[in-house]
Write a protein that holds these residues in place. Structure first.
Motif, mmCIF file in Angstrom:
data_model
loop_
_atom_site.group_PDB
_atom_site.id
_atom_site.type_symbol
_atom_site.label_atom_id
_atom_site.label_comp_id
_atom_site.label_asym_id
_atom_site.label_seq_id
_atom_site.Cartn_x
_atom_site.Cartn_y
_atom_site.Cartn_z
ATOM 1 N N GLY A 91 -38.970 -12.234 45.489
ATOM 2 C CA GLY A 91 -40.143 -13.022 45.903
ATOM 3 C C GLY A 91 -40.452 -14.128 44.915
ATOM 4 N N GLU A 92 -40.452 -13.787 43.638
ATOM 5 C CA GLU A 92 -40.858 -14.784 42.652
ATOM 6 C C GLU A 92 -39.768 -15.838 42.421
ATOM 7 O OE1 GLU A 92 -44.362 -14.742 41.354
ATOM 8 O OE2 GLU A 92 -44.023 -13.767 43.245
ATOM 9 N N SER A 93 -38.476 -15.426 42.571
ATOM 10 C CA SER A 93 -37.412 -16.437 42.445
ATOM 11 C C SER A 93 -37.540 -17.441 43.589
ATOM 12 C CB SER A 93 -36.025 -15.806 42.524
ATOM 13 O OG SER A 93 -35.953 -14.715 41.695
ATOM 14 N N GLN A 151 -47.438 -25.399 51.689
ATOM 15 C CA GLN A 151 -46.608 -24.262 51.289
ATOM 16 C C GLN A 151 -47.488 -23.016 51.032
ATOM 17 O OE1 GLN A 151 -43.487 -25.523 48.424
ATOM 18 N NE2 GLN A 151 -44.317 -23.881 47.182
ATOM 19 N N LEU A 152 -48.616 -23.252 50.319
ATOM 20 C CA LEU A 152 -49.529 -22.142 50.029
ATOM 21 C C LEU A 152 -50.162 -21.619 51.301
ATOM 22 C CD1 LEU A 152 -51.206 -23.757 46.938
ATOM 23 C CD2 LEU A 152 -49.983 -21.583 46.921
ATOM 24 N N SER A 153 -50.460 -22.564 52.212
ATOM 25 C CA SER A 153 -51.095 -22.180 53.463
ATOM 26 C C SER A 153 -50.195 -21.212 54.236
ATOM 27 C CB SER A 153 -51.376 -23.455 54.254
ATOM 28 O OG SER A 153 -51.642 -23.166 55.567
ATOM 29 N N ALA A 208 -47.791 -19.366 53.009
ATOM 30 C CA ALA A 208 -47.676 -18.103 52.259
ATOM 31 C C ALA A 208 -48.901 -17.234 52.521
ATOM 32 C CB ALA A 208 -47.538 -18.391 50.767
ATOM 33 N N ARG A 209 -50.078 -17.874 52.576
ATOM 34 C CA ARG A 209 -51.301 -17.105 52.803
ATOM 35 C C ARG A 209 -51.386 -16.585 54.240
ATOM 36 N NH1 ARG A 209 -51.338 -17.386 47.961
ATOM 37 N NH2 ARG A 209 -50.011 -15.687 48.625
ATOM 38 N N ILE A 210 -50.820 -17.319 55.214
ATOM 39 C CA ILE A 210 -50.771 -16.780 56.587
ATOM 40 C C ILE A 210 -49.944 -15.489 56.549
ATOM 41 C CG2 ILE A 210 -49.865 -17.163 58.932
ATOM 42 C CD1 ILE A 210 -50.589 -20.140 58.559
ATOM 43 N N TYR A 229 -56.664 -17.623 35.573
ATOM 44 C CA TYR A 229 -57.315 -17.783 36.875
ATOM 45 C C TYR A 229 -56.834 -16.736 37.879
ATOM 46 C CZ TYR A 229 -59.088 -19.473 41.219
ATOM 47 O OH TYR A 229 -59.746 -19.523 42.418
ATOM 48 N N TYR A 230 -55.507 -16.624 37.991
ATOM 49 C CA TYR A 230 -54.986 -15.756 39.049
ATOM 50 C C TYR A 230 -55.346 -14.289 38.848
ATOM 51 C CZ TYR A 230 -52.533 -19.172 41.859
ATOM 52 O OH TYR A 230 -52.250 -20.205 42.726
ATOM 53 N N VAL A 231 -55.535 -13.849 37.570
ATOM 54 C CA VAL A 231 -55.911 -12.441 37.391
ATOM 55 C C VAL A 231 -57.317 -12.160 37.936
ATOM 56 C CG1 VAL A 231 -54.404 -12.079 35.391
ATOM 57 C CG2 VAL A 231 -56.791 -12.707 35.012
ATOM 58 N N ALA A 235 -62.304 -22.356 46.856
ATOM 59 C CA ALA A 235 -62.049 -22.633 45.431
ATOM 60 C C ALA A 235 -60.610 -22.305 45.064
ATOM 61 C CB ALA A 235 -63.001 -21.805 44.569
ATOM 62 N N TYR A 236 -60.126 -21.207 45.598
ATOM 63 C CA TYR A 236 -58.750 -20.795 45.309
ATOM 64 C C TYR A 236 -57.762 -21.839 45.850
ATOM 65 C CZ TYR A 236 -54.434 -18.258 46.422
ATOM 66 O OH TYR A 236 -53.128 -17.905 46.596
ATOM 67 N N SER A 237 -58.068 -22.377 47.053
ATOM 68 C CA SER A 237 -57.193 -23.410 47.628
ATOM 69 C C SER A 237 -57.203 -24.660 46.757
ATOM 70 C CB SER A 237 -57.664 -23.824 49.032
ATOM 71 O OG SER A 237 -57.983 -22.701 49.782
ATOM 72 N N MET A 296 -43.712 -20.254 34.115
ATOM 73 C CA MET A 296 -45.081 -20.133 34.629
ATOM 74 C C MET A 296 -45.245 -18.860 35.470
ATOM 75 S SD MET A 296 -46.902 -23.373 36.330
ATOM 76 C CE MET A 296 -48.492 -23.275 37.142
ATOM 77 N N GLN A 297 -44.245 -18.622 36.332
ATOM 78 C CA GLN A 297 -44.328 -17.420 37.192
ATOM 79 C C GLN A 297 -44.244 -16.158 36.340
ATOM 80 O OE1 GLN A 297 -44.767 -17.370 40.470
ATOM 81 N NE2 GLN A 297 -44.120 -19.336 41.224
ATOM 82 N N SER A 298 -43.384 -16.191 35.287
ATOM 83 C CA SER A 298 -43.251 -14.994 34.437
ATOM 84 C C SER A 298 -44.566 -14.684 33.749
ATOM 85 C CB SER A 298 -42.223 -15.213 33.328
ATOM 86 O OG SER A 298 -40.985 -15.368 33.850
ATOM 87 N N VAL A 299 -45.185 -15.739 33.167
ATOM 88 C CA VAL A 299 -46.450 -15.516 32.457
ATOM 89 C C VAL A 299 -47.509 -15.012 33.454
ATOM 90 C CG1 VAL A 299 -48.294 -16.677 31.173
ATOM 91 C CG2 VAL A 299 -45.927 -17.236 30.691
ATOM 92 N N GLN A 300 -47.539 -15.641 34.626
ATOM 93 C CA GLN A 300 -48.530 -15.229 35.633
ATOM 94 C C GLN A 300 -48.336 -13.751 35.996
ATOM 95 O OE1 GLN A 300 -47.751 -15.985 39.677
ATOM 96 N NE2 GLN A 300 -49.806 -16.712 40.174
ATOM 97 N N ASN A 301 -47.090 -13.367 36.241
ATOM 98 C CA ASN A 301 -46.842 -11.997 36.694
ATOM 99 C C ASN A 301 -47.035 -10.969 35.588
ATOM 100 O OD1 ASN A 301 -46.219 -11.989 39.551
ATOM 101 N ND2 ASN A 301 -44.706 -13.506 38.960
HETATM 102 N N1 LIG Z 1 -46.426 -16.222 42.043
HETATM 103 C C1 LIG Z 1 -46.548 -17.003 43.251
HETATM 104 C C2 LIG Z 1 -46.246 -16.197 44.448
HETATM 105 C C3 LIG Z 1 -47.153 -14.994 44.586
HETATM 106 C C4 LIG Z 1 -48.137 -14.871 45.478
HETATM 107 N N2 LIG Z 1 -48.679 -13.627 45.269
HETATM 108 C C5 LIG Z 1 -48.041 -13.052 44.286
HETATM 109 N N3 LIG Z 1 -47.093 -13.883 43.869
HETATM 110 C C6 LIG Z 1 -47.900 -17.647 43.312
HETATM 111 O O1 LIG Z 1 -48.822 -17.218 42.668
HETATM 112 N N4 LIG Z 1 -48.032 -18.689 44.067
HETATM 113 C C7 LIG Z 1 -49.257 -19.414 44.157
HETATM 114 C C8 LIG Z 1 -50.260 -18.826 45.104
HETATM 115 O O2 LIG Z 1 -51.434 -19.248 45.057
HETATM 116 O O3 LIG Z 1 -49.891 -17.960 45.912
#
Ligand SMILES: N[C@@H](Cc1c[nH]cn1)C(=O)NCC(=O)O
Length: 305
Positions: free
Chosen positions: A12-14, A39-41, A43-45, A143-145, A232-234, A260-265
């Motif tokens: 998923g993250e790759s 792209q985010l839209s 993914a969120r759907i 932010y994401y946490v 706000a998240y968008s 960035m993805q590694s640090v986030q995860n």
């Molecule tokens: N790390 C990515 C993908 C993701 C989504 N949920 C968990 N990993 C990411 O954060 N993308 C940005 C987003 O806002 O989804």
């Protein structure tokens, strides 16, 4: 199960790293924030459909005559096989993308998604020493946490704090992602028009901070902070991810997005554990107060564009 989730995480993250790099290579200078928003839209759907469809799919398989006496792990297995088809659809789209990239390369006599240059050890060193990259990673993780783990435990939060029935709590919890799916492309377009990514990152962070304050210290309807959090998240997501392309050269983008993805995860893994333990031992007020403090890190680490 842990091995499955491990492989799922790698895949998923790759995919996210590759998507971001392609998006920048193809659309830099041309409505990039809107492309990220779109792209985010999508993914969120996907997340919303997943959150709301898997339980009914599982229930209908369990109720079907073919699986009437089957143990629950078999019903789960069949449900996951159905989910696997969406992964196959994703693979088909990736193959389509590869075809278009190959065609563009042939017609334009160039590599469509890269400059042709590859990253060198010297580039890697410069990238790893880049303060801007680490600041963006800091904003991203801090932010994401406060969003993904919150949505992860949101269902029980709405049920316990607001005494909502299960179905209403499910709707409230998926609202963040539903709104993000609807607003992200429009917000991305507006960010493109204004061109002030850092301002929008700050706005998204401060709005989310306000939402957590409302959740923590009031009993007002939770729908208001949830709706604001979705918007706000968008705002944050559509402005933060494209920011990397403003200072990282194209041949280093994949590596930068990978970091960035590694640090986030890494942050998400730690904070998800901490969230569960804070809720169990100290309750939701302490947890939301913790979420309130976390976005202050991105606000304090930003300086004007
Ligand atoms: N790390 C990515 C993908 C993701 C989504 N949920 C968990 N990993 C990411 O954060 N993308 C940005 C987003 O806002 O989804």
């Amino acid at each position: 199960m842990c091995i499955g989730r491990f492989v799922f995480g790698i895949g998923g993250e790759s995919l996210a790293v590759a998507q971001n790099t392609y998006a920048v290579s193809w659309f830099k200078g041309k409505e990039l924030n809107m492309v990220f928003g779109l792209q985010l839209s999508l993914a969120r759907i996907g997340s919303t459909v997943n959150m709301n469809a898997m339980q009914p799919i599982y229930d209908s398989i369990a109720k079907s005559s073919a699986f009437a006496d089957a143990p629950s792990y078999q019903v789960l297995g069949v449900s996951l096989y159905i989910a696997m088809f969406t992964c196959l659809f994703s693979l088909a789209c990736a193959l389509g993308l590869a075809f278009f990239d190959w065609r563009a390369k042939r017609i334009l006599k160039t590599s469509a998604a890269t400059t042709g240059e590859t990253i060198t050890l010297k580039d890697m060193k410069t990238l790893l020493l880049s303060g801007k990259l680490w600041l963006i990673c800091g904003i991203c993780v801090a932010y994401y946490v406060t969003v993904f783990p919150f949505v992860g435990i949101g269902l029980v939060f709405y049920e316990m704090k607001y005494q909502m029935p299960h179905a209403t709590a499910g709707i409230a919890n998926s609202l963040v992602y539903i709104l993000s799916a609807a607003c992200s492309p429009v917000i991305g377009f507006l960010i493109d028009k204004s061109g002030k990514n850092i301002f929008w990152v700050m706005a998204g962070t401060l709005l989310t901070l306000g939402c957590h304050a409302l959740f923590a210290f009031t009993f007002a309807t939770p729908f208001l902070p949830t709706i604001i959090m979705g918007v706000a998240y968008s705002v944050l997501a559509a402005s933060l991810w494209p920011l990397v392309s403003y200072f990282v050269p194209e041949n280093q983008l994949g590596t930068a997005y990978g970091i960035m993805q590694s640090v986030q995860n890494a942050g998400l893994a730690a904070i998800s554990q901490l969230s569960g333990s804070l809720v169990d031992n100290n309750g939701y007020l302490i947890l939301i107060t913790f979420y309130l403090v976390s976005p202050l890190t991105p606000v304090s680490s930003q300086h004007p564009q």
